[in-house]
Design a protein around this motif. Structure first.
Motif, mmCIF file in Angstrom:
data_model
loop_
_atom_site.group_PDB
_atom_site.id
_atom_site.type_symbol
_atom_site.label_atom_id
_atom_site.label_comp_id
_atom_site.label_asym_id
_atom_site.label_seq_id
_atom_site.Cartn_x
_atom_site.Cartn_y
_atom_site.Cartn_z
ATOM 1 N N PRO A 84 65.588 -9.304 13.676
ATOM 2 C CA PRO A 84 64.849 -10.187 14.592
ATOM 3 C C PRO A 84 63.633 -9.452 15.125
ATOM 4 N N LEU A 85 62.566 -10.175 15.366
ATOM 5 C CA LEU A 85 61.379 -9.551 15.974
ATOM 6 C C LEU A 85 61.657 -9.289 17.455
ATOM 7 N N PRO A 86 61.060 -8.235 18.016
ATOM 8 C CA PRO A 86 61.274 -7.979 19.446
ATOM 9 C C PRO A 86 60.450 -8.920 20.336
ATOM 10 N N PHE A 87 59.695 -9.818 19.701
ATOM 11 C CA PHE A 87 58.907 -10.813 20.448
ATOM 12 C C PHE A 87 58.846 -12.053 19.574
ATOM 13 N N ARG A 88 58.580 -13.196 20.152
ATOM 14 C CA ARG A 88 58.379 -14.376 19.311
ATOM 15 C C ARG A 88 56.927 -14.381 18.829
ATOM 16 N N ALA A 89 56.779 -14.552 17.515
ATOM 17 C CA ALA A 89 55.434 -14.578 16.934
ATOM 18 C C ALA A 89 55.117 -15.995 16.471
ATOM 19 N N GLY A 90 53.967 -16.167 15.844
ATOM 20 C CA GLY A 90 53.581 -17.493 15.375
ATOM 21 C C GLY A 90 52.864 -17.407 14.045
ATOM 22 N N SER A 91 52.669 -18.557 13.428
ATOM 23 C CA SER A 91 51.998 -18.598 12.138
ATOM 24 C C SER A 91 51.121 -19.840 12.073
ATOM 25 N N LEU A 92 49.858 -19.622 11.775
ATOM 26 C CA LEU A 92 48.896 -20.730 11.733
ATOM 27 C C LEU A 92 47.792 -20.350 10.748
ATOM 28 N N THR A 93 47.344 -21.292 9.925
ATOM 29 C CA THR A 93 46.276 -20.955 8.974
ATOM 30 C C THR A 93 45.019 -20.542 9.741
ATOM 31 N N ARG A 94 44.290 -19.627 9.148
ATOM 32 C CA ARG A 94 43.066 -19.156 9.789
ATOM 33 C C ARG A 94 42.048 -20.292 9.930
ATOM 34 N N LYS A 95 42.059 -21.217 8.974
ATOM 35 C CA LYS A 95 41.114 -22.332 9.043
ATOM 36 C C LYS A 95 41.358 -23.143 10.311
ATOM 37 N N ALA A 96 42.631 -23.422 10.592
ATOM 38 C CA ALA A 96 42.970 -24.199 11.791
ATOM 39 C C ALA A 96 42.611 -23.400 13.053
ATOM 40 N N LEU A 97 42.917 -22.103 13.029
ATOM 41 C CA LEU A 97 42.637 -21.279 14.206
ATOM 42 C C LEU A 97 41.131 -21.208 14.481
ATOM 43 N N HIS A 98 40.350 -21.006 13.413
ATOM 44 C CA HIS A 98 38.899 -20.871 13.598
ATOM 45 C C HIS A 98 38.253 -22.175 14.029
ATOM 46 N N THR A 99 38.774 -23.281 13.502
ATOM 47 C CA THR A 99 38.238 -24.591 13.905
ATOM 48 C C THR A 99 38.392 -24.734 15.421
ATOM 49 N N LYS A 100 39.557 -24.328 15.932
ATOM 50 C CA LYS A 100 39.831 -24.457 17.355
ATOM 51 C C LYS A 100 38.977 -23.457 18.162
ATOM 52 N N LEU A 101 38.868 -22.226 17.671
ATOM 53 C CA LEU A 101 38.102 -21.211 18.414
ATOM 54 C C LEU A 101 36.621 -21.602 18.528
ATOM 55 N N ILE A 102 36.058 -22.098 17.445
ATOM 56 C CA ILE A 102 34.639 -22.516 17.479
ATOM 57 C C ILE A 102 34.475 -23.695 18.446
ATOM 58 N N ALA A 103 35.435 -24.625 18.401
ATOM 59 C CA ALA A 103 35.360 -25.787 19.309
ATOM 60 C C ALA A 103 35.418 -25.313 20.759
#
Ligand SMILES: Cc1cc2nc3c(=O)[nH]c(=O)nc-3n(C[C@H](O)[C@H](O)[C@H](O)COP(=O)(O)OP(=O)(O)OC[C@H]3O[C@@H](n4cnc5c(N)ncnc54)[C@H](O)[C@@H]3O)c2cc1C
Length: 377
Positions: A84-103
């Motif tokens: 198990p990871l010692p923290f909860r992580a996440g997974s998201l395509t970079r395209k989706a992440l960048h679309t949101k960051l630019i917005a």
């Protein structure tokens, strides 16, 4: 003009710094080469620290469809072990992440120049940086944030990559059985010349991203099809995962020459270097985006507190040096022939070693191991 800032590169670090500065009333111009967000060579793994930083920027990952990741599985040859990871992580395509960051950057009032590449950054006067773009346009400001990623921007040199790493990324629709089996996990598959990561992303898809030394790629005939076959032969666990999988890109996305282990020592007056321009951590840690967000946050705070860039940059280096070195040693162990020989032992101790490695290769220690807000529900 005193409050004007140029941010070169609109990836994770550049967007995060731009948003932070614009929200504090600075006049920010962000210059990004890509006209629109696109998929990038990346495992898409967002560590606990990255989730916290994104949450602090007001980005709701759950609403973007990010998948929670709770464990890591290590697979080599026919063996696999998970922890198990010692923290909860996440997974998201970079395209989706960048679309949101630019917005978010646009909402914060950042002036975003997209589809234009910075050709050079030089001094216009003793107090002004000047960025010259590929269309000949120039932008000037007393302060610049260099966030153009792992590769060199002319005149601001970076060391070469002695191993000549080659990295690939492909999205797949896995079979129903394999999708269910991978669920909320991230898998690291090992080969003699590198490693790969496979994990679920939004919309029920999976990302496979691998990085190999050039000699290994050469033995596979310098072609993706040959490399994929060789990796599956070396690691039957990967062959099982990809059995019946449908590739979703016409061809993989590729990047070469990755200067793993690089940490910037110094900078010039008014030039804050962030993200991969500050440090390039081995990919297996899944910590590159966390570093990008962390360095962006620290650089923005330093600039707002009027801390000179030449003071900020070595301080940042000192803060990250130990974790970077540990990550490099661990990286060497993963791809080293001797380490592979003692693999059965490694797999037995993997759960404990994984927890320790995951903690000590974090550049910022998580404030708490509780799930970040993004996946709290
Ligand atoms: C194989 C591999 C797997 C990885 N997997 C993970 C992972 O799972 N999790 C993780 O956290 N990290 C991972 N990383 C690391 C992560 O991708 C980087 O550390 C992170 O993207 C760095 O952010 P950045 O903003 O510095 O650079 P980038 O995100 O690369 O952004 C740089 C931006 O600058 C723009 N740009 C470049 N040159 C110019 C120019 N001349 N003019 C204008 N714009 C320019 C680019 O278009 C880009 O948008 C991985 C890296 C590799 C190589």
């Amino acid at each position: 003009m005193q409050d004007e800032v140029l941010v070169l590169g609109g990836g994770v670090a550049g967007c995060a710094a731009s948003i932070a500065l614009a929200r504090k009333g600075r006049s920010v111009t962000l210059i990004e080469r890509d006209p629109t967000p696109r998929h990038k060579v990346c495992g898409d793994f967002l560590s606990g620290e990255a989730l916290e930083d994104l949450h602090a920027l007001g980005i709701d990952l759950a609403s973007l469809g990010a998948v929670p990741i709770d464990y890591v599985r290590l697979a080599a040859a026919r063996r696999a072990a998970e922890a198990p990871l010692p923290f909860r992580a996440g997974s998201l395509t970079r395209k989706a992440l960048h679309t949101k960051l630019i917005a978010e950057a646009l909402t914060a009032g950042v002036r975003v120049v997209r589809g234009r590449s910075v050709q050079s950054l030089s001094r216009a006067t003793a107090y002004l940086w000047q960025a010259t773009l590929d269309d000949g346009a120039t932008y000037e400001a007393p302060t610049a944030f260099l966030a153009t990623g792992k590769h060199d921007l002319h005149g601001h040199g970076r060391p070469k990559d002695p191993h000549q790493w080659v990295a690939f990324k492909m999205y797949y629709r896995l079979s129903a059985t394999q999708t269910a089996d991978l669920a909320d996990g991230s898998e690291l598959t090992l080969y003699s010349g590198g490693y790969g990561g496979i994990q679920p992303v939004e919309d029920g898809l999976a990302n496979f991203c691998c990085v190999v030394k050039r000699w290994y790629f050469a033995r596979a005939g310098l072609r993706w099809e040959g490399l994929l076959a060789k990796m599956q032969q070396d690691c039957p666990h990967l062959a099982m995962r990809l059995d019946g999988a449908e590739p979703l890109l016409n061809k993989p996305i590729v990047v070469t020459h990755i200067p793993y282990g690089y940490i910037r020592r110094t900078t010039e007056d008014g030039l804050y270097c962030i993200g991969d321009q500050a440090a390039v951590i081995p990919s297996f840690t899944g910590d590159g985006m966390s570093i990008a967000l962390h360095t962006a946050r620290r650089a923005a705070a330093a600039y707002l507190a009027r801390e000179p860039a030449q003071v900020f940059q070595p301080k940042l280096r000192s803060a990250m040096l130990l974790q970077m070195r540990i990550a490099q040693v661990a990286d060497h162990g993963l791809t080293n022939a001797l380490a592979r020989a003692v693999l059965p032992f490694c797999l037995r101790v993997w759960p404990g070693a994984m927890r320790v490695t995951a903690r000590i290769t974090r550049v910022t220690q998580p404030a708490a191991v509780a799930p970040p807000q993004a996946f709290a529900n």
